[in-house]
Enzyme design. Structure first.
Site, short mmCIF file in Angstrom:
data_model
loop_
_atom_site.label_atom_id
_atom_site.label_comp_id
_atom_site.label_asym_id
_atom_site.label_seq_id
_atom_site.Cartn_x
_atom_site.Cartn_y
_atom_site.Cartn_z
N ARG A 127 1.09 -16.06 0.52
CA ARG A 127 0.67 -15.52 -0.77
C ARG A 127 -0.12 -16.60 -1.48
O ARG A 127 0.39 -17.71 -1.72
CB ARG A 127 1.89 -15.11 -1.61
CG ARG A 127 1.55 -14.95 -3.08
CD ARG A 127 2.66 -14.35 -3.88
NE ARG A 127 2.88 -12.96 -3.53
CZ ARG A 127 3.48 -12.07 -4.32
NH1 ARG A 127 3.91 -12.42 -5.51
NH2 ARG A 127 3.65 -10.83 -3.93
N HIS A 144 -3.36 -6.57 -1.40
CA HIS A 144 -1.90 -6.66 -1.28
C HIS A 144 -1.42 -5.66 -0.22
O HIS A 144 -0.74 -4.68 -0.54
CB HIS A 144 -1.26 -6.40 -2.65
CG HIS A 144 0.17 -6.86 -2.77
ND1 HIS A 144 0.83 -7.55 -1.77
CD2 HIS A 144 1.07 -6.74 -3.80
CE1 HIS A 144 2.07 -7.82 -2.18
NE2 HIS A 144 2.23 -7.34 -3.39
N GLN A 190 2.39 -4.45 0.19
CA GLN A 190 2.87 -3.58 -0.89
C GLN A 190 2.53 -2.12 -0.62
O GLN A 190 3.33 -1.21 -0.83
CB GLN A 190 2.25 -4.03 -2.22
CG GLN A 190 2.62 -3.15 -3.40
CD GLN A 190 4.08 -3.26 -3.79
OE1 GLN A 190 4.59 -4.35 -3.94
NE2 GLN A 190 4.76 -2.13 -3.96
N ASP A 242 0.05 -1.10 -12.54
CA ASP A 242 0.35 -2.50 -12.26
C ASP A 242 0.15 -3.29 -13.56
O ASP A 242 -0.49 -2.79 -14.50
CB ASP A 242 -0.62 -3.00 -11.15
CG ASP A 242 -0.36 -4.45 -10.73
OD1 ASP A 242 0.74 -4.97 -10.98
OD2 ASP A 242 -1.29 -5.06 -10.15
N CYS A 295 4.25 -1.49 -8.53
CA CYS A 295 4.61 -2.51 -7.54
C CYS A 295 5.61 -3.52 -8.11
O CYS A 295 6.34 -4.16 -7.36
CB CYS A 295 3.37 -3.22 -7.03
SG CYS A 295 2.35 -3.92 -8.35
N ARG A 299 9.99 -2.70 0.38
CA ARG A 299 9.28 -3.94 0.70
C ARG A 299 9.93 -4.59 1.93
O ARG A 299 9.25 -5.15 2.78
CB ARG A 299 9.30 -4.93 -0.48
CG ARG A 299 8.61 -4.45 -1.75
CD ARG A 299 7.15 -4.09 -1.54
NE ARG A 299 6.40 -5.12 -0.85
CZ ARG A 299 5.97 -6.28 -1.39
NH1 ARG A 299 6.20 -6.53 -2.66
NH2 ARG A 299 5.28 -7.16 -0.68
#
Ligand code: CP
Ligand code: NVA
Length: 321
Positions: A100, A127, A130, A224, A265, A293
């Protein structure tokens, strides 16, 4: 396919396989408890994480492996060791690496120089892990035949908006991103990638700037945070003002389908991108999404290490973003 560097790396077949295996791992978390026995997986993060880190470490443990968590400044990269050399060294020890960070180009470079699978655990522009959790959740709610349904992201045109459009395009569904015009709209390259994929899959990819028309008739309203990790604090006031009409609240949920669900998310800021009554209400699937996840990262690790994924380039439907 060695790495999962971008959402657009995945073919439709890859996504189907990953979601099926994730559904299996949801019910039987330890059914492949020897897949990574006596092996390690690196998890390298230069940005904070709650879910991705917990999900990845748990996924590795469920596959019988040992996660090695590396924070940004733990590595010699901070003192000038190159990404290429770091990739070669990690490849001596680990069976896979999840990273990340900020720049997508750093993730690409790691993938190019590592001999092990490299997985994008979030960059400024994408992402992918996700989105697999999101679709694992959507399929539990609506099943796999979603013909005629519309899946709508409302808010900042950020990494999540890009990944939302791309994954919808891969799956051949009707996806919408409703964002402010200009500075906080999705990147043109991301839209072009999703549209290029959609030409082959029959998906409808819409970019809209009117949250009410976008919400109307949707089966999912997704949002988000308005300030992402790495966003300049100096832009906060201007950005929050531009995004105010895009808050997902009771009014927007009321325009969506009767069976519509809310997704996010996470982390969330109640009162900014979503009202508390919606995120904490009975149409909100955020905790199931967070649960997935782990199931989806477990599935990605399992299949990438075995070399089971074909990749979009092989199947001929890769975008260029
Ligand atoms: N959704 C997500 O990636 O959460 P974290 O930032 O907590 O990992
Ligand atoms: N857009 C957010 C997503 C967090 C999971 C960020 O990049 O900070």
């Amino acid at each position: 396919m060695k790495d999962l560097l971008r959402t657009a790396d995945l073919s439709r077949g890859d996504v189907e396989l990953l979601l099926n295996t994730a559904a299996h791992f949801a019910k039987n978390p330890l059914s492949s408890k020897d897949a990574l026995a006596n092996r390690t997986v690196g998890i390298y993060m230069t940005k904070p994480s709650t879910r991705t880190r917990l999900a990845s470490e748990t996924a590795v443990a469920h596959l019988g492996g040992t996660p090695i968590f590396l924070r940004g400044d733990d590595l010699q990269i901070g003192r000038g060791e190159t990404i290429a050399d770091t990739a070669r060294v990690i490849s001596q020890f680990c069976s896979a690496l999840l990273i990340r960070t900020f720049a997508q180009s750093d993730v690409d470079e790691l993938g190019a120089h590592a001999s092990i699978p490299v997985i994008n655990g979030l960059t400024d522009v994408d992402h992918p892990t996700q989105l697999l959790a999101d679709w694992a959740t959507i399929r539990e709610v609506f099943g796999s035949d979603v013909t005629g349904r519309k899946f709508t992201y409302i808010g900042d045109g950020n990494n999540m908006a890009h990944a939302w459009l791309t994954m919808g395009a891969i799956l051949g569904v009707h996806v919408v991103a409703s964002t402010p015009l200009g500075k906080w709209a999705p990147a043109q390259e991301a839209i072009a990638t999703a549209r290029k994929i959609a030409e082959k899959t029959g998906a409808i990819v819409e970019v809209d700037h009117d949250p009410e028309s976008a919400a109307k008739g949707s089966s999912v309203l997704y949002t988000d945070v308005w300030m992402s990790m790495g966003d300049p604090e100096s832009e906060r006031t201007e950005k929050l003002k531009a995004l105010t009409p895009y808050q997902v609240n009771k009014h927007l949920m009321g325009l969506a389908e009767n069976d519509a669900i809310f997704m996010h998310c996470l982390p969330a800021h109640r009162g900014e991108e979503v009202s508390a009554d919606v995120i904490d209400g009975d149409r909100s699937y955020i905790w199931r999404e967070a649960f997935h996840r782990r199931t989806t990262i477990q599935s990605i690790l399992y299949h990438l290490v075995r070399g089971d994924l074909e990749g979009a380039a092989m199947s001929g439907d890769k975008g260029h973003f």
